[in-house]
Scaffold this active site. Structure first.
Site, PDB file in Angstrom:
ATOM      1  N   ARG A   1       4.172-104.456 -71.037  1.00 15.34           N
ATOM      2  CA  ARG A   1       4.439-103.899 -72.365  1.00 15.34           C
ATOM      3  C   ARG A   1       5.932-104.039 -72.648  1.00 15.34           C
ATOM      4  O   ARG A   1       6.756-103.992 -71.718  1.00 15.34           O
ATOM      5  CB  ARG A   1       4.042-102.415 -72.409  1.00 15.34           C
ATOM      6  CG  ARG A   1       2.543-102.168 -72.437  1.00 15.34           C
ATOM      7  CD  ARG A   1       1.910-102.576 -73.752  1.00 15.34           C
ATOM      8  NE  ARG A   1       0.467-102.313 -73.804  1.00 15.34           N
ATOM      9  CZ  ARG A   1      -0.478-103.248 -73.668  1.00 15.34           C
ATOM     10  NH1 ARG A   1      -0.149-104.508 -73.458  1.00 15.34           N
ATOM     11  NH2 ARG A   1      -1.753-102.922 -73.768  1.00 15.34           N
TER      12      ARG A   1
ATOM     13  N   HIS B   1       2.689-111.483 -78.246  1.00 25.36           N
ATOM     14  CA  HIS B   1       1.638-110.672 -77.603  1.00 25.36           C
ATOM     15  C   HIS B   1       0.268-111.377 -77.676  1.00 25.36           C
ATOM     16  O   HIS B   1      -0.685-110.840 -78.242  1.00 25.36           O
ATOM     17  CB  HIS B   1       1.554-109.269 -78.259  1.00 25.36           C
ATOM     18  CG  HIS B   1       0.886-108.270 -77.348  1.00 25.36           C
ATOM     19  ND1 HIS B   1       1.233-106.943 -77.311  1.00 25.36           N
ATOM     20  CD2 HIS B   1      -0.114-108.409 -76.442  1.00 25.36           C
ATOM     21  CE1 HIS B   1       0.477-106.311 -76.439  1.00 25.36           C
ATOM     22  NE2 HIS B   1      -0.348-107.185 -75.888  1.00 25.36           N
TER      23      HIS B   1
HETATM   24  P1  NDP Z   1      -4.718-101.895 -63.647  1.00 22.71           P
HETATM   25  O1  NDP Z   1      -4.789-100.463 -64.015  1.00 22.71           O
HETATM   26  O2  NDP Z   1      -5.924-102.572 -63.090  1.00 22.71           O
HETATM   27  O3  NDP Z   1      -3.545-102.113 -62.574  1.00 22.71           O
HETATM   28  C1  NDP Z   1      -2.325-101.483 -62.687  1.00 22.71           C
HETATM   29  C2  NDP Z   1      -1.482-101.784 -61.462  1.00 22.71           C
HETATM   30  O4  NDP Z   1      -0.167-101.254 -61.676  1.00 22.71           O
HETATM   31  C3  NDP Z   1      -2.030-101.144 -60.185  1.00 22.71           C
HETATM   32  O5  NDP Z   1      -1.859-102.006 -59.092  1.00 22.71           O
HETATM   33  C4  NDP Z   1      -1.125 -99.914 -60.022  1.00 22.71           C
HETATM   34  O6  NDP Z   1      -0.946 -99.483 -58.688  1.00 22.71           O
HETATM   35  C5  NDP Z   1       0.182-100.440 -60.566  1.00 22.71           C
HETATM   36  N1  NDP Z   1       1.042 -99.336 -60.978  1.00 22.71           N
HETATM   37  C6  NDP Z   1       0.820 -98.397 -61.932  1.00 22.71           C
HETATM   38  N2  NDP Z   1       1.840 -97.526 -61.984  1.00 22.71           N
HETATM   39  C7  NDP Z   1       2.716 -97.910 -61.031  1.00 22.71           C
HETATM   40  C8  NDP Z   1       3.957 -97.414 -60.579  1.00 22.71           C
HETATM   41  N3  NDP Z   1       4.507 -96.305 -61.098  1.00 22.71           N
HETATM   42  N4  NDP Z   1       4.591 -98.065 -59.586  1.00 22.71           N
HETATM   43  C9  NDP Z   1       4.025 -99.158 -59.017  1.00 22.71           C
HETATM   44  N5  NDP Z   1       2.845 -99.691 -59.394  1.00 22.71           N
HETATM   45  C10 NDP Z   1       2.201 -99.071 -60.391  1.00 22.71           C
HETATM   46  O7  NDP Z   1      -4.203-102.664 -64.950  1.00 22.71           O
HETATM   47  P2  NDP Z   1      -4.507-104.160 -65.421  1.00 22.71           P
HETATM   48  O8  NDP Z   1      -4.156-105.076 -64.316  1.00 22.71           O
HETATM   49  O9  NDP Z   1      -5.858-104.257 -66.028  1.00 22.71           O
HETATM   50  O10 NDP Z   1      -3.469-104.306 -66.640  1.00 22.71           O
HETATM   51  C11 NDP Z   1      -2.077-104.135 -66.453  1.00 22.71           C
HETATM   52  C12 NDP Z   1      -1.356-104.098 -67.785  1.00 22.71           C
HETATM   53  O11 NDP Z   1      -1.277-105.398 -68.353  1.00 22.71           O
HETATM   54  C13 NDP Z   1      -2.038-103.297 -68.905  1.00 22.71           C
HETATM   55  O12 NDP Z   1      -1.831-101.908 -68.743  1.00 22.71           O
HETATM   56  C14 NDP Z   1      -1.335-103.828 -70.131  1.00 22.71           C
HETATM   57  O13 NDP Z   1      -0.147-103.096 -70.357  1.00 22.71           O
HETATM   58  C15 NDP Z   1      -0.965-105.262 -69.735  1.00 22.71           C
HETATM   59  N6  NDP Z   1      -1.742-106.245 -70.516  1.00 22.71           N
HETATM   60  C16 NDP Z   1      -1.078-107.109 -71.350  1.00 22.71           C
HETATM   61  C17 NDP Z   1      -1.757-108.040 -72.098  1.00 22.71           C
HETATM   62  C18 NDP Z   1      -1.042-109.032 -72.955  1.00 22.71           C
HETATM   63  O14 NDP Z   1      -1.688-109.737 -73.743  1.00 22.71           O
HETATM   64  N7  NDP Z   1       0.266-109.181 -72.829  1.00 22.71           N
HETATM   65  C19 NDP Z   1      -3.228-108.124 -72.060  1.00 22.71           C
HETATM   66  C20 NDP Z   1      -3.835-107.220 -71.131  1.00 22.71           C
HETATM   67  C21 NDP Z   1      -3.100-106.300 -70.404  1.00 22.71           C
HETATM   68  P3  NDP Z   1      -2.190 -98.987 -57.777  1.00 22.71           P
HETATM   69  O15 NDP Z   1      -2.947-100.237 -57.432  1.00 22.71           O
HETATM   70  O16 NDP Z   1      -1.548 -98.382 -56.614  1.00 22.71           O
HETATM   71  O17 NDP Z   1      -2.993 -98.042 -58.631  1.00 22.71           O
END
Ligand code: NDP
Length: 308
Positions: free
Chosen positions: A223, A271
């Site tokens: 984001r 985006h």
């Molecule tokens: P998930 O919820 O599957 O994965 C999130 C990951 O981030 C997990 O591994 C989690 O850790 C990690 N994480 C969260 N908070 C922290 C933190 N504080 N410190 C370290 N690691 C952290 O999300 P997705 O993979 O499905 O999507 C990720 C993001 O991609 C979405 O939230 C969105 O913002 C973005 N996105 C962008 C798009 C675009 O077109 N540009 C399209 C789709 C998504 P853990 O494994 O330990 O829980």
């Protein structure tokens, strides 16, 4: 049980057809129709207003029509309402394409060649073998893992960072605050695929980006608010960073005159890394409503206290 769909009408027509065919027992309404607010149990929306939420006394699940949920006003949502992000195959497929394109563009010096072309300068750069290029992914969730899996056959040295510890074949995994210190210096190309939460807002800042090796590049597909604009610009101008590929910005759309538009070391897209496909989304949502009705865990349910 009725679902209220409040997103794009053209996509809504595809949703409606799939609901009619695969889930005729689930009512499907959109705001163009008259409906009984008390009948709505499920809401599929991008950023529903507080007024809409307040008008639905029996709402049980709020489904995001996108992969993120950071656009939701959680304060407007009663505590018992469950929140689910969108997981459907089209989102990962698009992200994998985009991240691969961005990694290869940076790996093969496309930003330098774009500049050289503008000046009609023939200036070959020595090739770096993929095995000598270290790619690090922040976020090892649905998308981060899919991207790493796709990058593996190129032979890049891969690492990842997440909140909790993970083990992924062929990927050097790090977790938590201490893990971040070990992770960052080993990333020649850093990909941000984190969700936007209170903990991750502004995470791509001078403090973290300056821990990358000199000459590193950044890809932000998470984001826009993950990235601190001035810190990126100054690190690019100082030469600590060599480039950035940004698919997300703060705000969106990016206003005219914003320095990202014209910076020679930034490649910008509006985006578009991936988009939810309406057919896959409708089917994923039907499957989740079935799981919910049977008391089973839903795919992509968000821990509201954690923010993702
Ligand atoms: P998930 O919820 O599957 O994965 C999130 C990951 O981030 C997990 O591994 C989690 O850790 C990690 N994480 C969260 N908070 C922290 C933190 N504080 N410190 C370290 N690691 C952290 O999300 P997705 O993979 O499905 O999507 C990720 C993001 O991609 C979405 O939230 C969105 O913002 C973005 N996105 C962008 C798009 C675009 O077109 N540009 C399209 C789709 C998504 P853990 O494994 O330990 O829980």
């Amino acid at each position: 049980m009725t679902l209220l769909y409040t997103s794009d009408p053209a996509r809504g027509r595809i949703w409606r057809a799939i609901f009619a065919e695969d889930a005729a027992d689930i009512g499907f309404v959109d705001p163009s129709q008259s409906y009984d607010p008390a009948a709505i149990r499920y809401l599929a929306a991008w950023a529903p207003s507080a007024e809409l939420i307040a008008s639905l006394p029996n709402l049980e699940v709020l489904f995001s029509i996108g992969a993120g949920i950071d656009q939701f006003d959680m304060d407007a949502l009663p505590p018992h309402v469950r929140v689910v992000r969108m997981i459907e195959p089209g989102i990962a497929a698009g992200m994998v394409e985009y991240a691969t394109m961005a990694v290869l563009a940076l790996h093969r010096n496309l930003i330098d060649y774009r500049e050289a072309q503008k000046e009609a300068r023939w200036a070959p750069i020595k090739l770096t073998p993929a095995g000598e290029r270290r790619i690090g992914v922040m976020g090892l969730g649905n998308l981060g893992r899919a991207v790493l899996q796709t990058l593996q056959p190129f032979g890049f040295a891969l690492s990842g960072w997440s909140r909790s510890a993970h083990a992924i074949n062929g990927v050097d995994c790090h977790a938590g605050e201490d893990g971040l210190k070990a992770f960052l210096p080993g990333c020649d190309i850093l990909i941000c695929l984190l969700p936007l939460t209170d903990e991750t807002r502004g995470i791509l800042c001078r403090n973290t980006l300056s821990q990358l090796p000199r000459g590193a590049a950044v890809i932000n597909v998470g984001r826009g608010a993950h990235l601190v604009k001035h810190d990126l610009l100054s690190l690019l101008d100082e030469g600590h960073l060599s480039g950035a590929v940004l698919d997300v910005t703060e705000p969106e759309p990016l206003p005219a005159g914003h320095p990202f538009w014209t910076h020679p070391r930034i490649m910008l897209t509006p985006h578009v890394a991936s988009m939810t496909r309406p057919d896959g989304a409708a089917r994923a949502l039907i499957a989740n409503i079935r799981r919910f009705a049977e008391g089973r865990p839903m795919d992509g349910e968000v821990a509201r206290d954690r923010g993702y």
